[in-house]
Write an enzyme that holds these catalytic residues in place. Structure first.
Site, short mmCIF file in Angstrom:
data_model
loop_
_atom_site.label_atom_id
_atom_site.label_comp_id
_atom_site.label_asym_id
_atom_site.label_seq_id
_atom_site.Cartn_x
_atom_site.Cartn_y
_atom_site.Cartn_z
N GLY A 1 -24.35 28.20 -14.30
CA GLY A 1 -25.67 28.56 -14.20
C GLY A 1 -26.91 27.46 -13.76
O GLY A 1 -28.06 27.74 -13.42
N ASP A 2 -26.51 26.11 -14.27
CA ASP A 2 -27.43 25.06 -14.47
C ASP A 2 -27.40 24.80 -12.77
O ASP A 2 -28.44 24.33 -12.30
CB ASP A 2 -26.91 24.05 -15.16
CG ASP A 2 -26.72 24.16 -16.51
OD1 ASP A 2 -27.80 24.94 -16.93
OD2 ASP A 2 -26.04 23.69 -17.11
#
Length: 307
Positions: free
Chosen positions: A250-251
């Site tokens: 997600g980062d």
């Protein structure tokens, strides 16, 4: 420039155990140490993509020194404040039949160190991007993201918030440029479980009513949904592949999105690069390289991702 803030970074210890048995002595088949924390992950992938970034936050003790050395080895720009006591936490990422995480506590952030942080933040300029990412340590108020946004609201900084729960919800009053919950975190804000993109779109639009300008919602293997300030809605599929390491995916998506948007302002293109970045990291043992990301990015058909 894209700045990131990681208040509680970590030394991530990844360990793979074949035939893991609870309550027994288990032998690792693979292990590695990486600099961890949501903001650090974002800055690392931004750096891999050739995007100007600076990682800010707090480090402490011998584990903090290792985190700093790992970032330096990777070439990721950093400007951390060294805390006078304690150690940067160690997070254990256990890869067996399932992925299990044990996150440490981290060092206490004292008032003098917080003041030093604000002095560093004063250099951020108008239209810079500032990513506020991850959990907030118990030693400082959980209003810290709101406090920062309020303090610098006159500078027209593009705030990006990647957090969850009440911490995320409270920042919406300051109209962040972008927030990036996953579909589980979005559902938790409303006490519901979200499975389909149409459901995600419905509830993400409610966050716009509460103050967020743009909302990027990651949905793991189902891709992502982007709700734009101008009312447009985009969604894009994820790539199929073997998930080796979901930590940081997600980062990575956020880093890819910001890289494209900061350079082109093209929302569909930004979503595509975000999906490619998240997928590339999920299918890798470490955060994805530029080559890995563009391998997937080039696979997108030249079609509109608009829903």
């Amino acid at each position: 420039m894209i700045y990131t803030l990681t208040l509680n970074p970590a030394l991530d210890y990844f360990v793979k155990v074949e035939n893991y048995q609870s309550g027994q002595v288990n032998r690792a088949s693979q292990e590695k140490l990486l600099a961890g924390g949501k903001g650090l992950n974002v800055s690392t992938v931004l750096h891999h993509l050739g995007t100007e970034t600076m990682a800010l936050g707090f480090l402490a003790g011998y584990t903090g020194a290792i985190v700093s050395a790992l970032l330096k080895q990777s070439g990721v720009p950093q400007d951390f404040i060294l805390l006078p006591q304690g150690n940067t936490r160690i997070n254990i990422k256990l890869h067996a039949k399932e992925e299990t995480e044990i996150n440490g506590i981290g060092a206490k952030i004292d008032e003098n160190s917080m003041q030093e942080l604000y002095e560093k933040l004063d250099i951020i300029q108008e239209n810079d991007y500032f990513v506020l990412a991850g959990s907030i340590p118990d030693s400082i108020p959980d209003s810290i993201y709101c406090d920062i946004m309020q303090r610098y609201q006159e500078k027209n900084i593009k705030f990006v918030v990647d957090s969850s729960g009440d911490v995320l919800k409270k920042t919406l009053a300051y109209h962040p440029f972008l927030i990036k919950p996953n579909h589980h975190e979005l559902g938790e804000l409303f006490g519901v479980k979200l499975h389909r993109p149409a459901e995600v779109i419905k509830y993400a639009q409610k966050l716009q009513e509460w103050g967020a300008l743009n909302i990027l919602v990651s949905m793991a293997e189902k891709g992502a949904v982007l709700i734009c300030e101008n009312g447009e809605v985009y969604q894009q599929r994820a790539f199929k592949g073997e998930v080796i390491n979901s930590a940081g995916a997600g980062d990575s998506m956020l880093a890819g999105f910001l890289t494209a948007y900061s350079k082109t302002g093209n929302l569909a293109q930004s979503l595509n690069l975000g999906i490619a970045s998240g997928s590339a990291s999920a299918f890798s043992e470490t955060l994805a390289t530029k080559e890995q990301i563009f391998y997937y990015y080039k696979k997108f058909a030249q079609s509109d991702a608009k829903a």
